[in-house]
Design an enzyme around this catalytic site. Sequence first.
Site, PDB file in Angstrom:
ATOM      1  NE  ARG A  45      -2.933   0.252   3.302  1.00  8.85           N
ATOM      2  CZ  ARG A  45      -2.172   0.396   4.383  1.00  8.85           C
ATOM      3  NH1 ARG A  45      -1.339   1.501   4.670  1.00  8.85           N
ATOM      4  NH2 ARG A  45      -2.369  -0.440   5.283  1.00  8.85           N
ATOM      5  CE1 TYR A  97     -16.933  11.412 -15.785  1.00 10.58           C
ATOM      6  CE2 TYR A  97     -16.321  11.251 -13.336  1.00 10.58           C
ATOM      7  CZ  TYR A  97     -16.791  10.754 -14.492  1.00 10.58           C
ATOM      8  OH  TYR A  97     -16.942   9.338 -14.587  1.00 10.58           O
ATOM      9  CG  ASP A 169     -10.092  15.835 -14.500  1.00 11.44           C
ATOM     10  OD1 ASP A 169      -9.376  15.160 -15.129  1.00 11.44           O
ATOM     11  OD2 ASP A 169     -11.168  15.257 -14.017  1.00 11.44           O
ATOM     12  CE  LYS A 194     -13.047   7.850 -18.028  1.00 16.38           C
ATOM     13  NZ  LYS A 194     -13.344   9.075 -17.572  1.00 16.38           N
TER      14      LYS A 194
END
Length: 378
Positions: A45, A97, A169, A194
């Site tokens: 992690r 978004y 973003d 994407k």
Amino acid sequence: MRKKTALIHGGRAFDEATGALSLPIVQASTFRQRSIGDFEYEYARTGNPTREGVELLIAELEQGDRGFAFASGMAAITAVMDLFEAGDHLLLSEDVYGGTYRLMTQILSRHQIGVSFVDTTNKEEVESAIQESTKAIFIETPTNPLLKITSLPTIAEIAKKANLLLIVDNTFSTPYFQNPIEHGADIVVHSATKYLGGHSDVVAGLVVTKGRALGERLHYIQNATGGVLAPHDSWLLIRGMKTLGVRMEEIERSAQKIAQYLHHHERVEKVYYPGFSTHPGHLTHQAQASGYGGMISFVVKGEEEAKAVVENVRYFTLAESLGAVESLISVPAKMTHASIPKERRHEIGIADGLVRLSVGLEDVEDLLEDLAHALQFA
Ligand SMILES: *Cc1c(COP(=O)(O)O)cnc(C)c1O
């Protein structure tokens, strides 16, 4: 190193131990310590070599200092929002978004993080929305789905003057076409699901920070909250990113042709594409990005007509998401932006007849024929 080269040779280009040109998928959760505290990796992690490969690569591509990989774009954005606390206020692009809008209004509002949605293409509107408690400005440029352009240097200057973080973003432009940090941003986020992944096979998110202090805070948050990208997905992402340059260039060539075609079509009322010299943000975009990308939105008469178009295409696949090798088509009001209330959607210009295209890598002649056929039903 130029960008296409950096995509191949940047980050950790090969495995030091074996020379393998494809980074090994280190499917390990924990690592042996030589003695207490003597290790390169401790627990996955906190750090994993495959994930680190993609984190180094995105930091380099975005010209930032550190990169962080998360299990999704929303996990990446949530980690960035963990920088803030109750009582803080943020300014966001008004046609942000849908998932980001939902996160801010449904989740972070419960933690008393305030938010105002503003037209970030309007300098005065941004300046006058800044409150005593405002800590950051979060923008998308181009926006989704109307492809509005915000000036990065203008907003960076406002942010700097008011001592706010600028978070961008950069999913739509990708680091291949636009590097917000170069224009004054402090943090860049990506839905790597994407264009960066590019093959419709991985959900991932990335954050890039500028400066040591922000990098340390983000790493602390990444480790403390744990929304990390898995080793196999990290490997898929690196593999996808190697071809980002050639994909974006081909996608852009096709998008230009398709946008032109739609512009001249009698059933199409309006086309949103930043590559048009008539697009209000054209020059602003040109000054801060080296390409217009593969997203095009257009308006047909209404909801029924939009439905007819998306149900009569053959190569454009009706699907959420964008940035894939497959061309995708969607109706934002019914799909990606369905979580935004109807009145609000209309207020920000997302018409019921709006259709969004994500141009992929098929032969552009097939894509043009496909649209010609489907538009007969609009
Ligand atoms: C898809 C998307 C997100 C969310 O990313 P996920 O990987 O789906 O969690 C955030 N911002 C933009 C601009 C997006 O297109």
